[in-house]
Scaffold this motif. Structure first.
Motif, short mmCIF file in Angstrom:
data_model
loop_
_atom_site.label_atom_id
_atom_site.label_comp_id
_atom_site.label_asym_id
_atom_site.label_seq_id
_atom_site.Cartn_x
_atom_site.Cartn_y
_atom_site.Cartn_z
N LEU A 4 0.86 -1.19 0.00
CA LEU A 4 0.00 0.00 0.00
C LEU A 4 0.90 1.24 0.00
O LEU A 4 1.79 1.37 0.85
CB LEU A 4 -0.88 -0.01 1.26
CG LEU A 4 -1.68 1.26 1.57
CD1 LEU A 4 -2.71 1.56 0.48
CD2 LEU A 4 -2.39 1.12 2.93
N TYR A 29 -1.70 -1.10 -3.98
CA TYR A 29 -2.80 -0.15 -3.79
C TYR A 29 -2.19 1.23 -3.59
O TYR A 29 -1.15 1.36 -2.94
CB TYR A 29 -3.60 -0.48 -2.53
CG TYR A 29 -4.34 -1.79 -2.57
CD1 TYR A 29 -5.61 -1.89 -3.15
CD2 TYR A 29 -3.77 -2.94 -2.01
CE1 TYR A 29 -6.30 -3.10 -3.16
CE2 TYR A 29 -4.47 -4.14 -2.03
CZ TYR A 29 -5.72 -4.22 -2.60
OH TYR A 29 -6.40 -5.40 -2.61
N CYS A 41 -1.33 0.55 -10.01
CA CYS A 41 -1.98 0.37 -8.71
C CYS A 41 -3.50 0.36 -8.83
O CYS A 41 -4.05 0.96 -9.75
CB CYS A 41 -1.69 1.56 -7.79
SG CYS A 41 0.01 2.07 -7.69
N GLU A 42 -4.14 -0.25 -7.84
CA GLU A 42 -5.58 -0.02 -7.66
C GLU A 42 -5.71 1.20 -6.76
O GLU A 42 -5.12 1.25 -5.68
CB GLU A 42 -6.20 -1.26 -7.00
CG GLU A 42 -7.69 -1.10 -6.81
CD GLU A 42 -8.32 -2.37 -6.25
OE1 GLU A 42 -7.86 -3.49 -6.57
OE2 GLU A 42 -9.28 -2.22 -5.46
N VAL A 44 -7.40 3.71 -4.17
CA VAL A 44 -8.34 3.57 -3.03
C VAL A 44 -8.84 4.97 -2.68
O VAL A 44 -8.05 5.85 -2.33
CB VAL A 44 -7.61 2.97 -1.80
CG1 VAL A 44 -8.58 2.79 -0.65
CG2 VAL A 44 -6.93 1.66 -2.15
#
Ligand code: GLY
Length: 415
Positions: A4, A29, A41-42, A44
């Motif tokens: 992350l 993320y 990345c995803e 958020v």
């Protein structure tokens, strides 16, 4: 492993790209991330200042390693929260991050441990600051005590300018809580450079040097910013000066924090200046420099994830560098660091590919637009500075927007 990355600027775009090259990583993320980070990345959709929500996200998604970009997240104590839950995170605790969060704390620490830094006085009372400035005269440096995104420092070349900076902070609340206390510091002349070291308690592992350009306009004119360009390495600083900075400043500072019961873990960033009388500390940050890390990571051969895991485990990391230089230029919104117009359309970045990190963009109605003060970072790796500079500025020529400006003099004295 799942990583992350917290933050939404150029620093985090560079980290996301570099982390994506690690064979150890299966998923990244970015919270909240930016347009440039989407391909790795995803994203958020949470605020990078909402510590409770970030912690919950890391627990729910079984994050193996969290890397914190911004200082504003660190000074809210994210590392304390994560560590209480046994979550792995790279960054200092709230107590250690105070080295960036309070200039008065930092200056007093330097004084107590005899680490070189310009003479100073801290003030909360405007009239006492005025008296001191009248005694000391200009040039003199006025700094808001707390975080101000690189904009809380005024290098005053006249007494009037110094007094106006003090009034803005102490009487007019220009920096809110951050400016309720100020540090008034001697002005020193020399070669400025940024020295980032990876730290775990008393273990200090240096990265290569970088040079930042803090002023908004060419020839170091205009107001201070978060940084308008950078290059690495820094040929103006000799290997002996590097050793001096490491042995007399960076290592003793990590040791001082340890002795104060605030062991540092993460990246300790020294904003240093080489003067006639030796190297001295201008500022400390508790995180990767932005845009300095954008020119260091492209030069790093080693896997940044492995390096971070080794530092966290207290093991000597292997940090190897390409035999190439890197130079980058910030495209900022017209008006930055003051108010600027947002949502101006930007075209041409797609054709550049590698060579651009996003700092403050968004996509609105399918068009790339500016949303931050610093918007894009054009960078290039090359065998020498002449070629890296030519490539970085050529890329800028391909970008069309009525809303951006940039410095034309990044690294012009280097071949
Ligand atoms: N470029 C300076 C900083 O990261 O604070």
């Amino acid at each position: 492993m799942k990583v992350l990355i917290i933050g939404k600027g150029g620093r985090e775009n560079a980290l996301a790209w570099k982390v994506s090259t690690s064979p150890l990583v299966t998923k990244i993320y970015a919270l909240p991330g930016n347009v440039g980070m989407k391909k790795y990345c995803e994203l958020v959709k949470l605020s990078d200042e909402d510590i409770a929500a970030i912690t919950q996200f890391a627990v729910t998604n079984k994050i193996d390693l969290t890397i914190v970009g911004p200082e504003s997240t660190l000074v809210r104590g994210i590392v304390n929260h994560f560590e209480r839950l046994g979550l792995k995170i790279f960054g200092p605790t709230l107590e250690a991050a105070e080295i960036e969060g309070s200039k008065t704390f930092m200056k007093n620490l330097m004084k107590k441990y005899k680490i070189p830094t310009p003479n100073f006085q801290a003030f909360t009372d405007y009239y006492k600051a005025e008296k001191y400035i009248k005694k000391m005269g200009a040039p003199i440096v006025i700094k808001a005590d707390g975080l101000a995104a690189g904009k809380g420092v005024v290098v005053a070349f006249s007494e009037a300018q110094a007094l106006s900076a003090c009034k803005n902070a102490l009487l007019h609340g220009k920096f809110g809580e951050s400016g309720k206390q100020i540090v008034v510091e001697d002005y020193v002349v020399g070669k400025e450079f940024s020295f980032m070291v990876m730290v775990n308690g008393d273990k200090v592992y240096p990265l290569e040097l970088a040079k930042d350009f803090k002023r908004a306009y060419d020839q170091d004119k205009g107001p201070n910013t978060g940084g308008m360009g950078a290059y690495s390495p820094v040929p103006d600083i000799s290997p002996e000066q590097f050793e001096e900075a490491l042995e007399k400043i960076m290592k003793p500072t990590a040791q001082a924090l340890l002795q104060e019961g605030r062991p540092f873990k993460g990246v300790l960033y020294g904003g240093l200046i080489a003067t006639d009388k030796g190297i001295t500390v201008i500022e400390f940050n508790a995180r990767f420099g932005d845009p300095e890390i954008e020119v260091l990571l492209p030069r790093m051969k080693s896997d940044i994830v492995q390096v971070i895991l080794d530092v966290l485990a207290g093991k000597q990391p292997v940090i190897e560098w390409r035999d190439e230089v890197c130079l980058g230029v910030v495209l900022a919104s017209n008006g930055y660091p003051k108010d600027f117009v947002k949502n101006v359309i930007i075209r041409g970045t797609e054709s550049i590919g590698d060579g651009i990190f996003h700092m403050g963009t968004d996509i609105i109605n399918k068009q790339l637009v500016n949303v931050g003060g610093r918007v894009l970072f054009s960078y290039a790796l090359a065998k020498n500075f002449t070629n890296a500079r030519a490539k970085a500025y050529n890329q800028i020529e391909q970008i069309q927007s009525g809303g951006l400006f940039y410095r034309k003099d990044i690294g012009v004295h280097l071949k």
